[in-house]
Design a protein around this motif. Structure first.
Motif: not given
Length: 366
Positions: A336-339, A341-342, A348, A353, A356-357, A360
């Motif tokens: 998951d590409p969101d990872d 930033f996790a 965050i 943020a 990340r946007a 996406r």
């Protein structure tokens, strides 16, 4: 061991021996040592099992690196006695602080084989839960795991926990500032840490003789006020006995311990290395003749504690581990590409943020 200074005001560590502590010679003959009892047959069988399974895992990981399934792989071939014996000497509540070369130690500690390779695949900084396994993430920068181990055990002791830590490091790591800082703070704070130096003779292409003038790396312990032990790192029985003693000493409040284990990496530094450019085959052959697996197997067979059925069982377990790793690393990752930033900040920040946007949006646009 420590002796009282002539003034009676300080405990001065004894000098480590120039000759390494050895319980089983290279021919598989029992030697014994009055200060370090040889482990019983059940423990020796566990050591042999761990080394057989670990070597098969190591061979498989190397093949996966050559096939492109791993970004890189630093082999443990030849160093199994240090890693297996060190990991098995730990109590359940203790912590292991490994380096990038210590995959076999993690496997022995109970970490999932596929998760062991996550870092080397490039998916995560650590593919396993450190708290669950009480194993810190593998460190790539040399000696950076050592100060963390000191801090963890110092904090644990202040909280009344009976916790020790084993730090794995190579001879090259002892030339780093982080190692000096960790040794010094551990001694000053009397932290329950054992530093196990796997002296495999080469820091990539730099021989140990160009790193220190000390008689042994174990002698460095004296300058910090620590106990130092010098052990044959290809003798799994001796490594287990010495590390077990050192961990017990550390837990009892006697202070940190530094152990040098004389061993050798038979394979290249990583799959990208060309060791023939800096070492000759005669040196490799010398150490291949001191293989830790055959040494222990010979002893156990001679004493009637192991036979063909045992070795076949260990080999079959190794094959199962290798097959499982092959299968799982061949599967799609579904990352998951969101990872990305996790697990960076508790909350965050706005700049992250926005990044990340943006990512996406790019992914949605294809």
């Amino acid at each position: 061991m420590k002796r009282t200074h002539s003034s009676g005001t300080a405990a001065v560590p004894d000098l480590p021996s120039l000759e390494p502590i050895r319980l089983v010679d290279r021919h598989g003959r029992r030697l014994g040592d009055p200060a370090f009892p040889t482990p019983d047959h059940d423990t020796l069988l566990a050591l042999l099992r761990g080394m057989v399974v670990g070597r098969r895992f190591d061979r498989q990981a190397g093949a996966l690196a050559r096939q492109g399934s791993l970004a890189v792989y630093p082999s443990s071939h030849g160093q199994e006695a240090c890693q297996v014996a060190g990991a098995l000497a730990l109590a359940d509540q203790d912590w292991l602080f490994p380096t990038y070369r210590d995959s076999v130690a993690l496997l022995t500690r109970g970490v999932d084989p596929a998760e062991v390779l996550t870092l080397l695949r490039g998916d995560w900084h650590s593919g396993y839960d450190p708290r669950r396994h009480r194993c810190a993430p593998q460190c790539t920068p040399l000696a950076s795991n050592a100060p963390h181990a000191v801090g963890l055990t110092y904090a644990a002791r202040r909280q009344g926990e009976d916790t020790a830590a084993l730090v794995l490091m190579g001879d090259g790591a002892t030339s780093e500032g982080d190692a000096h800082e960790a040794y010094n703070f551990a001694a000053v704070w009397n932290a329950p840490v054992v530093f196990l130096i796997q002296n495999n003779r080469w820091a990539i292409s730099v021989p140990v003789e160009k790193q220190t003038r000390a008689p042994t790396l174990a002698h460095k312990a004296i300058g910090y006020g620590m106990t130092g032990y010098h052990v044959d790192g290809n003798d799994a029985a001796a490594v287990y006995a010495v590390v077990s003693r050192a961990l017990a000493e550390a837990r009892s409040g006697s202070g940190p311990v530094l152990i040098e284990a004389q061993t050798y990496r038979l394979d290249p530094h990583t799959n990208a290395d060309a060791p023939q450019r800096y070492r000759d085959e005669a040196e490799v052959a010398y150490w291949r003749d001191r293989d830790p697996l055959s040494r222990l197997e010979t002893l156990l067979r001679a004493e009637g504690a192991a036979g063909d059925a045992d070795l076949e069982r260990f080999a079959a377990e190794g094959e199962r581990v290798a097959a499982d790793v092959r299968r799982r690393l061949a599967e799609d990752d579904h990352l998951d590409p969101d990872d990305l930033f996790a697990h960076v900040y508790a909350g965050i920040p706005p700049a992250l943020a926005r990044q990340r946007a943006d990512l996406r949006d790019e992914l949605r646009e294809g």
